[in-house]
Design a protein around this motif. Structure first.
Motif, PDB file in Angstrom:
ATOM      1  N   TYR A   1      -4.225  -0.029   3.211  1.00  0.00           N
ATOM      2  CA  TYR A   1      -3.746  -0.809   4.402  1.00  0.00           C
ATOM      3  C   TYR A   1      -2.738  -1.927   3.941  1.00  0.00           C
ATOM      4  N   ILE A   2      -3.225  -2.479   2.837  1.00  0.00           N
ATOM      5  CA  ILE A   2      -2.429  -3.673   2.278  1.00  0.00           C
ATOM      6  C   ILE A   2      -1.111  -3.202   1.911  1.00  0.00           C
ATOM      7  N   GLN A   3      -1.032  -2.058   1.276  1.00  0.00           N
ATOM      8  CA  GLN A   3       0.471  -1.483   0.856  1.00  0.00           C
ATOM      9  C   GLN A   3       1.216  -0.953   2.318  1.00  0.00           C
ATOM     10  N   SER A   4       0.463  -0.601   3.171  1.00  0.00           N
ATOM     11  CA  SER A   4       1.430  -0.289   4.227  1.00  0.00           C
ATOM     12  C   SER A   4       1.819  -1.700   4.946  1.00  0.00           C
ATOM     13  N   LYS A   5       1.190  -2.742   4.813  1.00  0.00           N
ATOM     14  CA  LYS A   5       1.804  -3.947   5.398  1.00  0.00           C
ATOM     15  C   LYS A   5       2.786  -4.532   4.487  1.00  0.00           C
ATOM     16  N   THR A   6       2.667  -4.473   3.264  1.00  0.00           N
ATOM     17  CA  THR A   6       3.584  -5.059   2.210  1.00  0.00           C
ATOM     18  C   THR A   6       4.779  -4.359   1.608  1.00  0.00           C
ATOM     19  N   GLN A   7       4.311  -3.000   1.560  1.00  0.00           N
ATOM     20  CA  GLN A   7       5.458  -2.039   0.895  1.00  0.00           C
ATOM     21  C   GLN A   7       5.231  -2.490  -0.619  1.00  0.00           C
ATOM     22  N   ALA A   8       4.246  -3.062  -1.115  1.00  0.00           N
ATOM     23  CA  ALA A   8       4.048  -3.316  -2.465  1.00  0.00           C
ATOM     24  C   ALA A   8       3.881  -2.143  -3.565  1.00  0.00           C
ATOM     25  N   ASP A   9       4.104  -2.200  -4.495  1.00  0.00           N
ATOM     26  CA  ASP A   9       4.136  -1.124  -5.444  1.00  0.00           C
ATOM     27  C   ASP A   9       2.578  -1.044  -6.070  1.00  0.00           C
ATOM     28  N   MET A  10       1.672  -0.318  -5.640  1.00  0.00           N
ATOM     29  CA  MET A  10       0.204  -0.394  -5.908  1.00  0.00           C
ATOM     30  C   MET A  10      -0.223   0.757  -6.338  1.00  0.00           C
ATOM     31  N   LEU A  11      -0.831   1.041  -7.531  1.00  0.00           N
ATOM     32  CA  LEU A  11      -1.433   2.012  -8.149  1.00  0.00           C
ATOM     33  C   LEU A  11      -3.039   1.841  -7.820  1.00  0.00           C
ATOM     34  N   MET A  12      -3.428   2.891  -7.307  1.00  0.00           N
ATOM     35  CA  MET A  12      -4.781   2.766  -6.695  1.00  0.00           C
ATOM     36  C   MET A  12      -5.852   3.405  -7.279  1.00  0.00           C
ATOM     37  N   TRP A  13      -6.947   2.750  -7.537  1.00  0.00           N
ATOM     38  CA  TRP A  13      -8.217   3.386  -7.968  1.00  0.00           C
ATOM     39  C   TRP A  13      -8.968   3.818  -6.690  1.00  0.00           C
ATOM     40  N   GLN A  14      -9.643   4.944  -6.881  1.00  0.00           N
ATOM     41  CA  GLN A  14      -9.944   5.608  -5.619  1.00  0.00           C
ATOM     42  C   GLN A  14     -11.581   5.465  -5.249  1.00  0.00           C
ATOM     43  N   GLY A  15     -11.864   4.278  -4.949  1.00  0.00           N
ATOM     44  CA  GLY A  15     -13.280   3.931  -4.544  1.00  0.00           C
ATOM     45  C   GLY A  15     -13.437   3.757  -3.068  1.00  0.00           C
ATOM     46  N   ASP A  16     -14.698   3.816  -2.399  1.00  0.00           N
ATOM     47  CA  ASP A  16     -14.709   3.532  -1.020  1.00  0.00           C
ATOM     48  C   ASP A  16     -16.076   3.082  -0.758  1.00  0.00           C
ATOM     49  N   CYS A  17     -16.030   2.195   0.422  1.00  0.00           N
ATOM     50  CA  CYS A  17     -17.618   1.598   0.993  1.00  0.00           C
ATOM     51  C   CYS A  17     -17.993   2.601   1.794  1.00  0.00           C
ATOM     52  N   ILE A  18     -19.307   3.085   1.596  1.00  0.00           N
ATOM     53  CA  ILE A  18     -20.125   4.058   2.159  1.00  0.00           C
ATOM     54  C   ILE A  18     -20.159   3.982   3.600  1.00  0.00           C
ATOM     55  N   VAL A  19     -20.139   2.621   3.977  1.00  0.00           N
ATOM     56  CA  VAL A  19     -20.261   2.310   5.526  1.00  0.00           C
ATOM     57  C   VAL A  19     -19.213   2.600   6.161  1.00  0.00           C
ATOM     58  N   HIS A  20     -17.863   1.915   5.693  1.00  0.00           N
ATOM     59  CA  HIS A  20     -16.895   2.030   6.423  1.00  0.00           C
ATOM     60  C   HIS A  20     -16.027   3.326   6.114  1.00  0.00           C
ATOM     61  N   ASP A  21     -16.140   4.023   5.223  1.00  0.00           N
ATOM     62  CA  ASP A  21     -15.811   5.305   4.925  1.00  0.00           C
ATOM     63  C   ASP A  21     -16.200   6.587   5.865  1.00  0.00           C
ATOM     64  N   GLU A  22     -17.452   6.152   6.826  1.00  0.00           N
ATOM     65  CA  GLU A  22     -17.902   7.096   7.570  1.00  0.00           C
ATOM     66  C   GLU A  22     -17.520   6.924   9.163  1.00  0.00           C
ATOM     67  N   PHE A  23     -16.899   5.826   9.289  1.00  0.00           N
ATOM     68  CA  PHE A  23     -16.162   5.705  10.776  1.00  0.00           C
ATOM     69  C   PHE A  23     -15.201   6.903  10.810  1.00  0.00           C
ATOM     70  N   LYS A  24     -15.304   7.596  12.123  1.00  0.00           N
ATOM     71  CA  LYS A  24     -14.718   8.717  12.479  1.00  0.00           C
ATOM     72  C   LYS A  24     -13.474   8.390  13.500  1.00  0.00           C
ATOM     73  N   ALA A  25     -12.240   8.737  13.625  1.00  0.00           N
ATOM     74  CA  ALA A  25     -11.241   8.517  14.486  1.00  0.00           C
ATOM     75  C   ALA A  25     -11.584   9.306  15.709  1.00  0.00           C
ATOM     76  N   SER A  26     -11.734  10.619  15.433  1.00  0.00           N
ATOM     77  CA  SER A  26     -11.967  11.395  16.466  1.00  0.00           C
ATOM     78  C   SER A  26     -13.024  10.748  17.548  1.00  0.00           C
ATOM     79  N   ALA A  27     -14.221  10.631  16.983  1.00  0.00           N
ATOM     80  CA  ALA A  27     -15.440  10.110  17.548  1.00  0.00           C
ATOM     81  C   ALA A  27     -15.134   8.711  18.247  1.00  0.00           C
TER      82      ALA A  27
END
Length: 352
Positions: A184-210
């Protein structure tokens, strides 16, 4: 440019669900805790995601309910000799790092965070060592050791401003651990960001279709989304932000109904400041075995009145300790964030 480290920590040791207290038991514990806070010169600092009765108790006793950035500030600046942190372990560690002379207690030292668990210091440090030219920026939801390895610590309320600042200086960034917030931050800033692949189990579960289906049922509802959520969910939002920013959006938007994509613990404060509005939980993977969190962090749920009482009665097994060398390293990156935040506040006041 976006790159990826290996996904770490996809399976987590979930805690048992806490024992449900009766209303009389809650009242009894609250009465005892209020006296103990006075006796021990202690203050209760609670996160928005804790149970309503804990947030209410913090407010009633001169404590504080806030996001992790404001919790850190409050604990640092309060005169109490003892801080009891109702939240998860990284919040207690942060409090201890900022106020090493104070006793910092937690209701349960095992209350952790999937982002913390999914970013072990050994693996993350190796990842950083492979890219020494990059500035290391880590989310507050990490261990003290990871913070000590970082150049900057950020919370969701200030991450965008800090990354924008670093990008303006031409800095290339290692970001960890939340991949959704980083994206999200990269999309807003276009910064050069190398990502670690973690996630929050609460927020990762939200579903766009639902969420789209729910929006069809409640067409007048505004959608509030925490940026730890998947990009497809963020794109459906009327407001995106940290817990404190979402609460502010609920107050400022004219809608009478809101679909909220973050931990449902936030509903206590939202309902408190907007008593005439209705708040609905955004859909996750569903109830039962397919739902790991059902929109409430299982580690936040480990905070209870009984556990807080136990911590104040006997600190054994409840007190936070951070090795001095680790604390000194983490303090550098934490203070960079706090100093930056203070400068931002001065600019806002100067432009008011």
């Amino acid at each position: 440019m976006s790159n990826f480290s290996p996904i770490v920590g996809s399976d987590y040791p979930f805690p048992a669900k806490p024992t449900v207290l009766s209303e009389q038991e809650k009242l009894d514990y609250k009465t005892k805790i209020k006296q103990l806070l006075i006796d021990k010169d202690a203050v209760l600092v609670a996160h928005y995601y804790t149970a309503p009765e804990i947030q209410a108790l913090a407010e009633e006793t001169g404590g504080y309910v806030a996001d992790s950035l404001e919790m850190a500030r409050f604990g640092r600046d309060h005169s109490a000799k003892t801080l009891i942190i109702a939240g998860v372990r990284f919040m207690g560690e942060t409090a201890k790092i900022l106020t090493p002379h104070k006793t910092v207690l937690m209701s349960d030292l095992e209350a952790t965070c999937s982002l913390d668990v999914g970013c072990p210091i050994e693996s993350f440090s190796e990842f950083c060592d492979q890219h020494p030219e990059r500035t290391v920026v880590v989310y507050a939801n990490t261990s003290a050791a990871v913070k000590a390895r970082a150049d900057w610590v950020v919370t969701s309320s200030i991450a965008l401003d800090i990354v924008e600042h670093l990008d303006s200086e031409g800095k290339k960034i290692i970001w960890g651990p939340d991949r959704h917030l980083g994206g999200y931050i990269q999309s807003k800033t276009q910064a050069d960001m190398l990502m670690w692949q973690g996630d929050c189990i609460v927020h990762d579960e939200f579903k766009a279709s639902a969420l789209r289906d729910m929006k069809a049922v409640y067409p007048d509802a505004a959608v509030l989304v925490h940026p730890e959520s998947p990009e497809s969910v963020v794109k459906l939002a009327d407001a995106v932000g940290s817990t404190s920013q979402l609460i502010k959006a609920a107050q400022e938007l004219p809608n009478k109904q809101f679909i909220v994509a973050t931990d449902t613990g936030i509903f206590y404060k939202m309902q408190q400041v907007c008593p005439d509005k209705e708040f609905l939980a955004a859909p996750t993977a569903g109830d039962g075995a397919t739902c790991r969190s059902c929109a409430h962090c299982p580690w936040m749920a480990m905070n209870s009145l009984k556990a807080i009482y136990n911590a104040l009665t006997d600190a054994t097994g409840h007190e936070i300790h951070v090795p001095e060398t680790v604390a000194q390293g983490a303090l550098v990156s934490l203070n960079r964030m706090l100093d930056f935040a203070a400068e931002q506040q001065l600019k806002v006041k100067g432009n008011a």
